[in-house]
Scaffold this motif. Structure first.
Motif, PDB file in Angstrom:
ATOM      1  N   LEU A 282       0.857  -1.186   0.000  1.00 22.50           N
ATOM      2  CA  LEU A 282       0.000   0.000   0.000  1.00 22.50           C
ATOM      3  C   LEU A 282       0.893   1.235   0.000  1.00 22.50           C
ATOM      4  CD1 LEU A 282      -2.505  -0.867   2.917  1.00 22.50           C
ATOM      5  CD2 LEU A 282      -2.484  -1.759   0.579  1.00 22.50           C
ATOM      6  N   VAL A 283       0.532   2.246  -0.796  1.00 24.26           N
ATOM      7  CA  VAL A 283       1.318   3.482  -0.769  1.00 24.26           C
ATOM      8  C   VAL A 283       1.147   4.150   0.597  1.00 24.26           C
ATOM      9  CG1 VAL A 283       1.582   5.766  -1.811  1.00 24.26           C
ATOM     10  CG2 VAL A 283       1.208   3.763  -3.260  1.00 24.26           C
ATOM     11  N   ALA A 284      -0.047   4.096   1.120  1.00 23.02           N
ATOM     12  CA  ALA A 284      -0.306   4.583   2.484  1.00 23.02           C
ATOM     13  C   ALA A 284      -1.523   3.838   3.001  1.00 23.02           C
ATOM     14  CB  ALA A 284      -0.590   6.081   2.466  1.00 23.02           C
ATOM     15  N   ARG A 285      -1.562   3.637   4.310  1.00 19.19           N
ATOM     16  CA  ARG A 285      -2.742   2.959   4.879  1.00 19.19           C
ATOM     17  C   ARG A 285      -3.931   3.928   4.784  1.00 19.19           C
ATOM     18  NH1 ARG A 285      -0.302   0.428   8.818  1.00 19.19           N
ATOM     19  NH2 ARG A 285      -0.110  -1.445   7.566  1.00 19.19           N
ATOM     20  N   PRO A 286      -5.056   3.498   4.228  1.00 16.24           N
ATOM     21  CA  PRO A 286      -6.145   4.452   3.971  1.00 16.24           C
ATOM     22  C   PRO A 286      -6.856   4.907   5.243  1.00 16.24           C
ATOM     23  CG  PRO A 286      -6.823   2.233   3.394  1.00 16.24           C
ATOM     24  CD  PRO A 286      -5.379   2.139   3.769  1.00 16.24           C
ATOM     25  N   ALA A 287      -7.119   6.217   5.290  1.00 12.05           N
ATOM     26  CA  ALA A 287      -7.904   6.752   6.404  1.00 12.05           C
ATOM     27  C   ALA A 287      -9.384   6.705   6.057  1.00 12.05           C
ATOM     28  CB  ALA A 287      -7.482   8.193   6.678  1.00 12.05           C
ATOM     29  N   VAL A 288      -9.683   6.775   4.758  1.00  8.55           N
ATOM     30  CA  VAL A 288     -11.089   6.798   4.344  1.00  8.55           C
ATOM     31  C   VAL A 288     -11.364   5.680   3.328  1.00  8.55           C
ATOM     32  CG1 VAL A 288     -11.651   9.188   4.957  1.00  8.55           C
ATOM     33  CG2 VAL A 288     -10.490   8.733   2.794  1.00  8.55           C
ATOM     34  N   ASN A 289     -11.941   6.002   2.186  1.00 10.34           N
ATOM     35  CA  ASN A 289     -12.449   4.961   1.282  1.00 10.34           C
ATOM     36  C   ASN A 289     -11.612   4.811   0.021  1.00 10.34           C
ATOM     37  OD1 ASN A 289     -13.286   7.535   0.422  1.00 10.34           O
ATOM     38  ND2 ASN A 289     -14.994   6.675  -0.734  1.00 10.34           N
ATOM     39  N   MET A 290     -10.331   5.140   0.111  1.00  2.66           N
ATOM     40  CA  MET A 290      -9.504   5.130  -1.095  1.00  2.66           C
ATOM     41  C   MET A 290      -8.107   4.625  -0.758  1.00  2.66           C
ATOM     42  SD  MET A 290      -8.648   8.535  -3.256  1.00  2.66           S
ATOM     43  CE  MET A 290     -10.368   8.934  -3.380  1.00  2.66           C
ATOM     44  N   VAL A 291      -7.573   3.757  -1.617  1.00  3.35           N
ATOM     45  CA  VAL A 291      -6.199   3.304  -1.384  1.00  3.35           C
ATOM     46  C   VAL A 291      -5.463   3.231  -2.718  1.00  3.35           C
ATOM     47  CG1 VAL A 291      -6.579   0.784  -1.568  1.00  3.35           C
ATOM     48  CG2 VAL A 291      -4.800   1.654  -0.062  1.00  3.35           C
ATOM     49  N   PHE A 292      -4.192   3.590  -2.678  1.00  5.24           N
ATOM     50  CA  PHE A 292      -3.306   3.414  -3.836  1.00  5.24           C
ATOM     51  C   PHE A 292      -2.330   2.304  -3.489  1.00  5.24           C
ATOM     52  CE2 PHE A 292      -5.072   7.508  -4.613  1.00  5.24           C
ATOM     53  CZ  PHE A 292      -4.951   7.763  -5.972  1.00  5.24           C
ATOM     54  N   VAL A 293      -2.120   1.380  -4.437  1.00  2.00           N
ATOM     55  CA  VAL A 293      -1.208   0.255  -4.172  1.00  2.00           C
ATOM     56  C   VAL A 293      -0.298   0.053  -5.375  1.00  2.00           C
ATOM     57  CG1 VAL A 293      -2.992  -0.891  -2.784  1.00  2.00           C
ATOM     58  CG2 VAL A 293      -2.680  -1.577  -5.145  1.00  2.00           C
ATOM     59  N   GLY A 315       1.166   4.884 -12.624  1.00  2.00           N
ATOM     60  CA  GLY A 315       1.912   3.667 -12.298  1.00  2.00           C
ATOM     61  C   GLY A 315       1.408   2.944 -11.056  1.00  2.00           C
ATOM     62  N   LEU A 316       0.311   3.433 -10.483  1.00  2.00           N
ATOM     63  CA  LEU A 316      -0.251   2.787  -9.292  1.00  2.00           C
ATOM     64  C   LEU A 316      -1.661   2.294  -9.611  1.00  2.00           C
ATOM     65  CD1 LEU A 316       0.762   5.546  -6.715  1.00  2.00           C
ATOM     66  CD2 LEU A 316       1.846   3.304  -6.965  1.00  2.00           C
ATOM     67  N   ALA A 317      -2.180   1.434  -8.752  1.00  2.00           N
ATOM     68  CA  ALA A 317      -3.584   1.038  -8.879  1.00  2.00           C
ATOM     69  C   ALA A 317      -4.359   1.746  -7.779  1.00  2.00           C
ATOM     70  CB  ALA A 317      -3.717  -0.470  -8.728  1.00  2.00           C
ATOM     71  N   ARG A 318      -5.524   2.303  -8.133  1.00  2.00           N
ATOM     72  CA  ARG A 318      -6.355   2.997  -7.138  1.00  2.00           C
ATOM     73  C   ARG A 318      -7.658   2.228  -6.969  1.00  2.00           C
ATOM     74  NH1 ARG A 318      -9.679   8.628  -7.664  1.00  2.00           N
ATOM     75  NH2 ARG A 318     -11.195   7.196  -8.569  1.00  2.00           N
ATOM     76  N   PHE A 319      -7.969   1.915  -5.732  1.00  2.00           N
ATOM     77  CA  PHE A 319      -9.236   1.260  -5.410  1.00  2.00           C
ATOM     78  C   PHE A 319     -10.059   2.208  -4.533  1.00  2.00           C
ATOM     79  CE2 PHE A 319      -6.146  -2.089  -6.046  1.00  2.00           C
ATOM     80  CZ  PHE A 319      -6.824  -3.027  -6.810  1.00  2.00           C
ATOM     81  N   VAL A 320     -11.337   2.351  -4.850  1.00  2.00           N
ATOM     82  CA  VAL A 320     -12.221   3.228  -4.052  1.00  2.00           C
ATOM     83  C   VAL A 320     -13.492   2.450  -3.718  1.00  2.00           C
ATOM     84  CG1 VAL A 320     -13.466   5.428  -3.992  1.00  2.00           C
ATOM     85  CG2 VAL A 320     -11.351   5.250  -5.311  1.00  2.00           C
ATOM     86  N   THR A 321     -13.893   2.486  -2.458  1.00  2.00           N
ATOM     87  CA  THR A 321     -15.159   1.871  -2.043  1.00  2.00           C
ATOM     88  C   THR A 321     -16.217   2.970  -1.916  1.00  2.00           C
ATOM     89  OG1 THR A 321     -14.357   2.055   0.216  1.00  2.00           O
ATOM     90  CG2 THR A 321     -14.164  -0.102  -0.831  1.00  2.00           C
ATOM     91  N   SER A 322     -17.462   2.567  -1.794  1.00  2.00           N
ATOM     92  CA  SER A 322     -18.540   3.552  -1.720  1.00  2.00           C
ATOM     93  C   SER A 322     -19.580   3.090  -0.703  1.00  2.00           C
ATOM     94  CB  SER A 322     -19.220   3.692  -3.081  1.00  2.00           C
ATOM     95  OG  SER A 322     -20.048   2.554  -3.314  1.00  2.00           O
ATOM     96  N   TRP A 323     -20.648   3.882  -0.577  1.00  2.00           N
ATOM     97  CA  TRP A 323     -21.751   3.513   0.316  1.00  2.00           C
ATOM     98  C   TRP A 323     -22.342   2.169  -0.093  1.00  2.00           C
ATOM     99  CZ3 TRP A 323     -26.724   2.489  -1.233  1.00  2.00           C
ATOM    100  CH2 TRP A 323     -27.052   2.854  -2.548  1.00  2.00           C
ATOM    101  N   GLN A 324     -22.130   1.807  -1.364  1.00  2.00           N
ATOM    102  CA  GLN A 324     -22.791   0.636  -1.944  1.00  2.00           C
ATOM    103  C   GLN A 324     -21.943  -0.634  -1.868  1.00  2.00           C
ATOM    104  OE1 GLN A 324     -23.546   1.447  -6.062  1.00  2.00           O
ATOM    105  NE2 GLN A 324     -25.614   0.629  -5.929  1.00  2.00           N
ATOM    106  N   THR A 325     -20.661  -0.476  -1.583  1.00  2.00           N
ATOM    107  CA  THR A 325     -19.768  -1.652  -1.582  1.00  2.00           C
ATOM    108  C   THR A 325     -20.153  -2.574  -0.429  1.00  2.00           C
ATOM    109  OG1 THR A 325     -18.028  -0.150  -2.314  1.00  2.00           O
ATOM    110  CG2 THR A 325     -17.339  -2.341  -1.623  1.00  2.00           C
ATOM    111  N   SER A 326     -20.265  -3.867  -0.720  1.00  2.99           N
ATOM    112  CA  SER A 326     -20.643  -4.801   0.347  1.00  2.99           C
ATOM    113  C   SER A 326     -19.426  -5.596   0.810  1.00  2.99           C
ATOM    114  CB  SER A 326     -21.723  -5.765  -0.171  1.00  2.99           C
ATOM    115  OG  SER A 326     -21.146  -6.606  -1.152  1.00  2.99           O
TER     116      SER A 326
END
Ligand SMILES: Cc1ncc(COP(=O)(O)O)c(C=O)c1O
Length: 342
Positions: A282-293, A315-326
């Protein structure tokens, strides 16, 4: 099968928000914000922000909220000081310069995609104040959460706002994902905004369950008095504003905004922990709903082939979750990573 982890903008609208629009959809109502739903919105915002005179302007996008807020805080010869990665500087096509009739944006450095207090001081010390050859810093704009998922604590915002105020700057907060920051910090909305010295907040709702409904919240009257005209001139005083206002009321009622954000943050916590346990950096541990790895390109290809949707950025992958992610979505995505690694 696809698992949506590209953006919270890709999520659909919260059912309670659609219900609130349906409930507002009866009879007629005065246009251009003269309706009673819009009048009630201000009461809700004042209660949630514990501010008896806060004023609210519904607008259609986060970019409009930012550019309009900033246009009311800076003269055309001003400079908006922000982090060098700020959305207003990197991703809004210069909307702030357009709507402010020419103000520029100046990026300063800081770890974790946050303005660092020493960098802000050094920047302001180096300005040629009063020299018409140079844009005059007039507003500090902070972004929390940042575009990289980091958040400012209330104390950090207070410290930066105090430095800005010493030099006569006013303070704006880009809160496109403000609810996620409230949940992550556990701080009261008032403590992250006006009590910390913020004059104007861009309060996002669309990424967290609304339908093209954002709000500018002013904690001081000067910018609000200008926004009465600026919102109209930029086409944001919509004739059927009651439908935006109904959404924003539903958003702030019964903590829907915080429940939605909490889901997004918690799902991200599960995803990040799972990725780390599988050896993904992980580039940084996420505080909210987004992470770059950092993802090996072959692994990224395999994940995409398995239906996991994410963005590749710089050059990174970004993952974002939302209110809808289960939780099932996260388990499925992690199973896809495991199988691609295997
Ligand atoms: C931090 C931040 N601010 C502002 C915006 C702009 O919002 P919109 O896309 O609704 O114009 C975004 C959108 O991604 C964002 O991430």
């Amino acid at each position: 099968m696809t698992i949506e982890l590209r953006s919270d903008n890709a999520a659909s609208v919260s059912p309670s928000i659609l219900e609130a629009m349906a409930a507002a959809n009866s009879g007629s109502a005065l246009a251009y914000g003269g309706d009673e739903v819009t009048a009630r919105l201000e009461e809700h915002v004042r209660e949630v922000f514990e501010h008896p005179t806060a004023r609210v302007f519904p607008v259609l996008s986060g970019t409009a909220a930012n550019a309009l807020s900033l246009s009311a805080l800076t003269p055309p010869w001003g400079a908006v000081v922000c982090h060098e990665s700020a959305h207003i500087l990197t991703s809004e096509g210069g909307a702030t310069s357009l709507l402010s009739a020419g103000a520029v944006m100046t990026g300063v450095a800081g770890e974790g995609y946050k303005v660092a207090a020493p960098a802000l001081r050094t920047h302001l010390d180096g300005v040629r104040w009063g020299d018409p050859h140079h844009s005059q810093p007039s507003v500090l704009s902070l972004t929390s959460p940042s575009d990289h998922g980091t958040v400012y604590s209330a104390a950090e915002i207070s410290e930066l706002a105090a430095i800005a105020r010493e030099r006569g700057l006013r303070v704006h907060l880009d809160g496109a994902r403000f609810a996620n920051a409230v949940v992550a910090t556990g701080s009261a909305p008032a403590d992250l905004t006006w009590r910390a010295g913020v004059d104007v907040l861009s309060l996002g709702a669309t990424k967290n369950g609304a339908l093209s409904a954002e709000a500018i919240v002013c904690f001081t009257d000067g910018p609000a008095d200008e926004l009465v005209y600026r919102t109209k001139r930029s086409g944001h005083v919509t004739s059927k504003m009651r439908y935006q206002s109904a959404q924003l009321i539903a958003y702030l009622t019964d903590d829907l905004w915080l429940r939605n954000a909490r889901n997004a943050n918690e799902r991200m916590g599960e995803l990040a922990a799972g990725l780390e346990s599988l050896g993904i950096e992980l580039v940084a541990r996420p505080a909210v709903n987004m992470v770059f790895v950092r993802l090996d390109p072959l692994l990224a290809d395999a994940l995409e082939a398995a239906g996991v949707l994410f963005y590749r950025l710089d050059g990174l992958a970004r993952f974002v979750t939302s209110w809808q992610t289960s939780a099932d979505d996260i388990a499925t995505a992690l199973a896809a990573v495991r199988s691609a690694l295997g």
